[in-house]
Scaffold this motif. Structure first.
Motif, PDB file in Angstrom:
ATOM      1  N   ALA A  59      23.418  54.427  84.707  1.00 44.37           N
ATOM      2  CA  ALA A  59      23.783  54.509  83.292  1.00 44.37           C
ATOM      3  C   ALA A  59      25.284  54.752  83.134  1.00 44.37           C
ATOM      4  N   LYS A  60      25.843  55.652  83.929  1.00 40.91           N
ATOM      5  CA  LYS A  60      27.286  55.932  83.853  1.00 40.91           C
ATOM      6  C   LYS A  60      28.092  54.680  84.183  1.00 40.91           C
ATOM      7  N   TRP A  61      27.682  53.956  85.200  1.00 42.41           N
ATOM      8  CA  TRP A  61      28.356  52.717  85.585  1.00 42.41           C
ATOM      9  C   TRP A  61      28.310  51.702  84.447  1.00 42.41           C
ATOM     10  N   ARG A  66      20.305  55.151  78.616  1.00 44.66           N
ATOM     11  CA  ARG A  66      19.312  55.903  79.380  1.00 44.66           C
ATOM     12  C   ARG A  66      18.319  54.931  80.024  1.00 44.66           C
ATOM     13  N   PHE A  67      17.976  55.220  81.264  1.00 41.40           N
ATOM     14  CA  PHE A  67      16.969  54.437  81.974  1.00 41.40           C
ATOM     15  C   PHE A  67      15.791  55.343  82.322  1.00 41.40           C
ATOM     16  N   ALA A  68      14.575  54.818  82.231  1.00 41.98           N
ATOM     17  CA  ALA A  68      13.383  55.600  82.555  1.00 41.98           C
ATOM     18  C   ALA A  68      12.324  54.692  83.157  1.00 41.98           C
ATOM     19  N   GLU A  69      11.565  55.242  84.074  1.00 46.53           N
ATOM     20  CA  GLU A  69      10.439  54.507  84.643  1.00 46.53           C
ATOM     21  C   GLU A  69       9.275  54.459  83.653  1.00 46.53           C
ATOM     22  N   GLU A  70       8.464  53.429  83.764  1.00 46.26           N
ATOM     23  CA  GLU A  70       7.232  53.357  82.989  1.00 46.26           C
ATOM     24  C   GLU A  70       6.299  54.489  83.421  1.00 46.26           C
TER      25      GLU A  70
END
Length: 279
Positions: free
Chosen positions: A118-120, A139-143
């Motif tokens: 996310a920072k990248w 923001r990234f999140a797994e299912e």
């Protein structure tokens, strides 16, 4: 004022892990932007925000191999639009990959995590928004999966799009029924069997003993991958989700003669194939 876009899109990719090697993964992406209102009473136009973010994620992450460039166990060379890398992991295991640069995402971090990626992304994106945007957050999140799932990586050289890349993957759930009854134990077996697997096609295998070497040339260029045999499973077809569902169903039918098998194999999020078999 805060503008947010939940579950904007999902990205399917593989990444390099210090202990586990190469993992197929699927993340949901969400974003928010903070800033002053413009003359239209907006921080940014929703349609433009979604278009820009989706285009970026599709181009820079989706169906790529994510590589943490600050990891001490990485050897990396870039020349003439190609990336050559060696990754040492776990108990002295090693994999190598040679690929067109467009198939590799070089993440400026020591490890691949939702936060580091996310920072990248934010660093690359923040200059593309209007001056009214004071802060961008991704923001990234797994299912959330309450049943069995596995991580697999593969390459589909015949695909016209980015699936042709030799090292991309998915985090996928699996459902199995025997004679119409849910077979949770078989789902768990396949989740373990394909926990961190590379699914290779027989026709792409160039040589192999304890290390399997895959290579092919597709529309995007030449690809090569060498993986420990212990983390590969060979398939005598292409590794599309349709063939994978059939492969699992046929394998289970042979192991359970006289019973009808139904397999629902996912490819990442909310998509996949269903196959049935009986012997």
């Amino acid at each position: 004022m805060l503008l947010f876009v939940d579950n904007l899109t999902n990205v399917d990719f593989s990444y390099l892990h210090t202990e586990r090697g190469m993992l197929g993964e699927t993340w949901l992406a969400s974003a928010s932007l903070e800033g002053a209102l413009d003359e239209q009473g907006m921080v940014c136009d929703f349609g433009e925000v979604k278009r820009l973010l989706r285009h970026f994620l599709d181009k820079e992450l989706d169906h790529c191999l994510l590589v943490p460039t600050l990891a001490p166990n990485l050897t990396l060379e870039q020349q003439d639009g190609q990336v050559n890398l060696t990754w040492t992991y776990g108990a002295n295991k090693q994999l190598t990959c040679k690929s067109p640069a467009q198939a590799i995402a070089l993440i400026n971090a020591p490890t691949i995590t939702p936060e580091s990626v996310a920072k990248w992304c934010i660093d690359k994106l923040k200059q593309q928004f209007a001056d009214s945007v004071a802060r961008l957050d991704i923001r990234f999140a797994e299912e959330a999966i309450d049943g069995a799932f596995y991580h697999y990586s593969h390459g589909l050289k015949k695909h016209a799009g980015n699936c042709q890349r030799i090292a991309h993957g998915h985090r996928s759930r699996i459902n199995i029924w025997l004679d119409g009854a849910k077979a949770v134990h078989l789902e768990a077996d396949w989740a373990k069997r394909w926990e961190d697997i590379y699914l290779g096609s027989d026709e792409d295998l160039i040589k192999g003993d304890q290390q399997l070497h895959f290579a092919y040339v597709s529309a995007q260029g030449p690809f090569e991958l060498t993986m420990p045999k212990s983390q590969c499973e060979m398939i005598n077809t292409d590794t599309t989700v349709e063939w994978l569902a059939r492969y699992i169903a046929n394998t289970l039918a042979q192991q359970n003669p006289g019973k009808s098998v139904r397999v629902q194999a996912f490819e990442g999020l909310h998509k996949g194939a269903i196959a049935e078999a009986k012997i």
